[in-house]
Design an enzyme around this catalytic site. Structure first.
Site, short mmCIF file in Angstrom:
data_model
loop_
_atom_site.label_atom_id
_atom_site.label_comp_id
_atom_site.label_asym_id
_atom_site.label_seq_id
_atom_site.Cartn_x
_atom_site.Cartn_y
_atom_site.Cartn_z
N SER A 1 14.57 9.08 -9.10
CA SER A 1 15.05 7.99 -8.25
C SER A 1 14.74 6.60 -8.80
O SER A 1 15.39 5.63 -8.41
CB SER A 1 14.46 8.12 -6.84
OG SER A 1 13.07 7.85 -6.84
N LYS B 1 9.18 2.98 -4.80
CA LYS B 1 10.47 2.29 -4.84
C LYS B 1 10.22 0.83 -5.22
O LYS B 1 9.10 0.37 -5.36
CB LYS B 1 11.18 2.34 -3.48
CG LYS B 1 11.41 3.73 -2.91
CD LYS B 1 12.41 4.54 -3.71
CE LYS B 1 12.53 5.96 -3.14
NZ LYS B 1 13.38 6.83 -3.99
#
Length: 297
Positions: free
Chosen positions: A106, A167
């Site tokens: 990701s 993230k």
């Protein structure tokens, strides 16, 4: 979704078990002190050294360097010998740096599956281990920071309780943000991107071969992202980030479960700022890349 709907931060992890081990060691030694008259006599010190002995006990579970404990039960000896190591690891991981492993694609191309990263836990402030309660604030996350946080699990999804995510922060409290056709807009300003070229994936990232590699220019934190050449990733209509929350996205925009899907990251759930890679081992291909070690954008 905001913090009122989030799952409680506490979860059983390495720090939690370390804390339990420390408490167990303390209890074992205290019980032995209570029942062992010989040990209690050795622990008696004069008034001038009582305070020093107390602090020495907090660190080493004995009252002085010369205190003998070979005659005490094995479990007491092990507790005394292991306690300083447990305490040191707990303090280091709880207040200073903590290692994490990147489990997915990701955050490609910045981070790859199998990267072991180091997280700075005091850059944003001093927090208590286990509960993550902030004691002192030094700074706030900025756009472009790569952060590790406890997944808020608003949906109470089974298997995601206590899971840590990594993230990139793209919007701060009070920002207005939208994401359409892989174009990020913050507070009415379209964020520029520069084309870099086709991406060459390796190991677990081979499926991203020939993805569009572009450089996104958020403030001064320029970083590369991956875009799927066959279609746009999930879009987001304009929203305003609530106070005390952050909007995060993965750099691999078509393969990231992030704020576009499940909501905002509460500030109280932020563990720290990722600052570098200390090891890379892709367990899917059993490959190690020493060239990955170091800092990242």
């Amino acid at each position: 979704m905001t913090i009122e709907n989030a799952e409680p931060f506490f979860a059983w992890d390495v720090l939690s078990w370390l804390f339990v081990a420390i408490i167990v060691a303390i209890v074992i030694v205290l019980i032995d002190l209570f029942f062992n008259k010989k040990t209690k006599k050795e622990a008696v010190t004069n008034d001038k050294s009582k305070l020093g002995s107390f602090f020495y006990f907090l660190i080493f579970l004995k009252f002085s360097k010369s205190e003998k404990y070979n005659h005490r039960p094995k479990i007491v000896q092990w507790s005394i010998e292991l306690f300083p190591v447990l305490l040191l690891v707990f303090v280091f991981r709880g207040f200073i740096f903590e290692p994490f492993r990147v489990p997915s694609n990701s955050m490609m191309p910045t981070l790859l599956t199998g990267d072991f990263i180091l997280v700075n836990k005091f850059d944003y402030g001093l927090r208590l281990p286990i509960t993550n309660t902030k004691i002192i604030e030094f700074s706030k996350p900025e756009r472009g920071d790569v952060i590790v946080f406890r997944y808020p699990n608003y949906e109470r999804t089974e298997g995601y309780s206590g899971v840590d995510f990594i993230k990139r922060v793209v919007a701060l409290p009070g920002d207005k943000i939208s994401y359409k056709k892989d174009q990020l807009t913050i507070n009415g300003e379209i964020i520029d991107v520069n084309k870099v070229g086709p991406y060459l994936g390796v190991d677990s990232g081979r499926s991203m071969n020939n993805y569009r590699l572009v450089r996104e220019l958020i403030d001064s934190a320029n970083h590369d992202i991956l875009l799927n050449p066959k279609g746009h990733s999930k879009e987001l209509p304009e929203i305003t980030i609530p106070e005390g929350h952050y909007f995060v996205m993965g750099d691999n925009r078509s393969h990231s479960s992030d704020s576009r899907f499940w909501g905002f990251v509460p500030e109280d759930f932020i563990i720290g700022k990722a600052i570098g890679i200390w090891l890379h081992w892709d367990w899917n291909y059993n490959t190690m890349q020493f060239s990955r070690i170091g800092g990242f954008d």
